[in-house]
Design a protein around this motif. Structure first.
Motif, PDB file in Angstrom:
ATOM      1  N   CYS A  12      52.523  30.867  42.402  1.00  0.00           N
ATOM      2  CA  CYS A  12      51.446  30.546  41.300  1.00  0.00           C
ATOM      3  C   CYS A  12      52.039  30.823  39.927  1.00  0.00           C
ATOM      4  CB  CYS A  12      50.384  31.204  41.541  1.00  0.00           C
ATOM      5  SG  CYS A  12      49.099  30.850  40.341  1.00  0.00           S
ATOM      6  N   VAL A  13      52.142  29.778  38.988  1.00  0.00           N
ATOM      7  CA  VAL A  13      52.567  30.259  37.535  1.00  0.00           C
ATOM      8  C   VAL A  13      51.782  31.404  36.896  1.00  0.00           C
ATOM      9  CG1 VAL A  13      53.738  28.237  37.543  1.00  0.00           C
ATOM     10  CG2 VAL A  13      51.682  28.260  36.672  1.00  0.00           C
ATOM     11  N   TYR A  14      50.244  31.136  37.271  1.00  0.00           N
ATOM     12  CA  TYR A  14      49.346  32.284  36.727  1.00  0.00           C
ATOM     13  C   TYR A  14      49.817  33.764  36.920  1.00  0.00           C
ATOM     14  CZ  TYR A  14      46.482  28.135  35.454  1.00  0.00           C
ATOM     15  OH  TYR A  14      45.983  26.927  34.952  1.00  0.00           O
ATOM     16  N   ARG A  15      50.036  33.551  38.403  1.00  0.00           N
ATOM     17  CA  ARG A  15      50.369  35.049  38.942  1.00  0.00           C
ATOM     18  C   ARG A  15      51.663  35.305  38.523  1.00  0.00           C
ATOM     19  NH1 ARG A  15      53.383  36.374  43.495  1.00  0.00           N
ATOM     20  NH2 ARG A  15      53.090  34.181  44.420  1.00  0.00           N
ATOM     21  N   ALA A  19      48.798  35.953  33.842  1.00  0.00           N
ATOM     22  CA  ALA A  19      47.610  35.374  33.139  1.00  0.00           C
ATOM     23  C   ALA A  19      46.597  34.455  34.061  1.00  0.00           C
ATOM     24  CB  ALA A  19      48.240  34.170  32.306  1.00  0.00           C
ATOM     25  N   HIS A  20      45.423  34.527  33.630  1.00  0.00           N
ATOM     26  CA  HIS A  20      44.423  33.648  34.204  1.00  0.00           C
ATOM     27  C   HIS A  20      43.667  32.956  33.362  1.00  0.00           C
ATOM     28  CE1 HIS A  20      41.432  31.954  37.183  1.00  0.00           C
ATOM     29  NE2 HIS A  20      42.204  32.425  38.114  1.00  0.00           N
ATOM     30  N   PRO A  21      43.484  31.821  33.231  1.00  0.00           N
ATOM     31  CA  PRO A  21      42.821  31.216  32.046  1.00  0.00           C
ATOM     32  C   PRO A  21      41.365  31.194  31.996  1.00  0.00           C
ATOM     33  CG  PRO A  21      43.562  29.317  33.842  1.00  0.00           C
ATOM     34  CD  PRO A  21      44.200  30.911  34.094  1.00  0.00           C
ATOM     35  N   VAL A  22      40.710  31.813  33.122  1.00  0.00           N
ATOM     36  CA  VAL A  22      39.148  31.912  33.158  1.00  0.00           C
ATOM     37  C   VAL A  22      38.883  33.477  33.351  1.00  0.00           C
ATOM     38  CG1 VAL A  22      38.824  29.629  34.081  1.00  0.00           C
ATOM     39  CG2 VAL A  22      39.145  31.579  35.577  1.00  0.00           C
TER      40      VAL A  22
END
Length: 115
Positions: A12-15, A19-22
């Motif tokens: 996962c690119v967020y991981r 970052a996590h957008p929410v």
């Protein structure tokens, strides 16, 4: 080897980016009513001049609002705040006729479905 190549490009690119957008959604309650209004407008992608015109305030005041919003939501950039605004549209928008009330998606956006 990078983590991406180790995972075959499926991590996962967020991981990967940490970052996590929410993650800042719960912080919306820190904002004043005016800051919430500015945040909602930032989510439209409009520039400071257009925001100032819409709000009837000076551009420097818009910049000050945005700087406080970025700080209060513990984001790093205006872009991160804009993404958060789009994701939080339903929570920020007070228009009872807004399409997001029924779909959970801001007007003009569509949710792609997997085939």
């Amino acid at each position: 080897m990078t983590e991406r190549s180790d995972a075959g490009g499926h991590a996962c690119v967020y991981r990967r980016m940490g970052a996590h957008p929410v993650r800042g959604l719960w912080k919306l309650k820190r904002l004043t009513d005016r800051e919430r209004e500015v945040l909602l407008l930032v989510g439209t992608g409009a520039g400071n001049r257009d925001l100032a015109r819409e709000l009837g305030i000076a551009e420097r005041t818009v910049k000050a609002h945005i700087a406080r919003i970025v700080e209060k939501l513990e984001q790093q950039t205006r872009l991160q705040v804009a993404v958060l605004a789009v994701l939080a549209h339903e929570k920020l928008c007070s228009d009872p006729r807004c399409e997001c009330r029924e779909t959970g998606v801001p007007p003009g956006f569509s949710v792609a479905t997997a085939a």
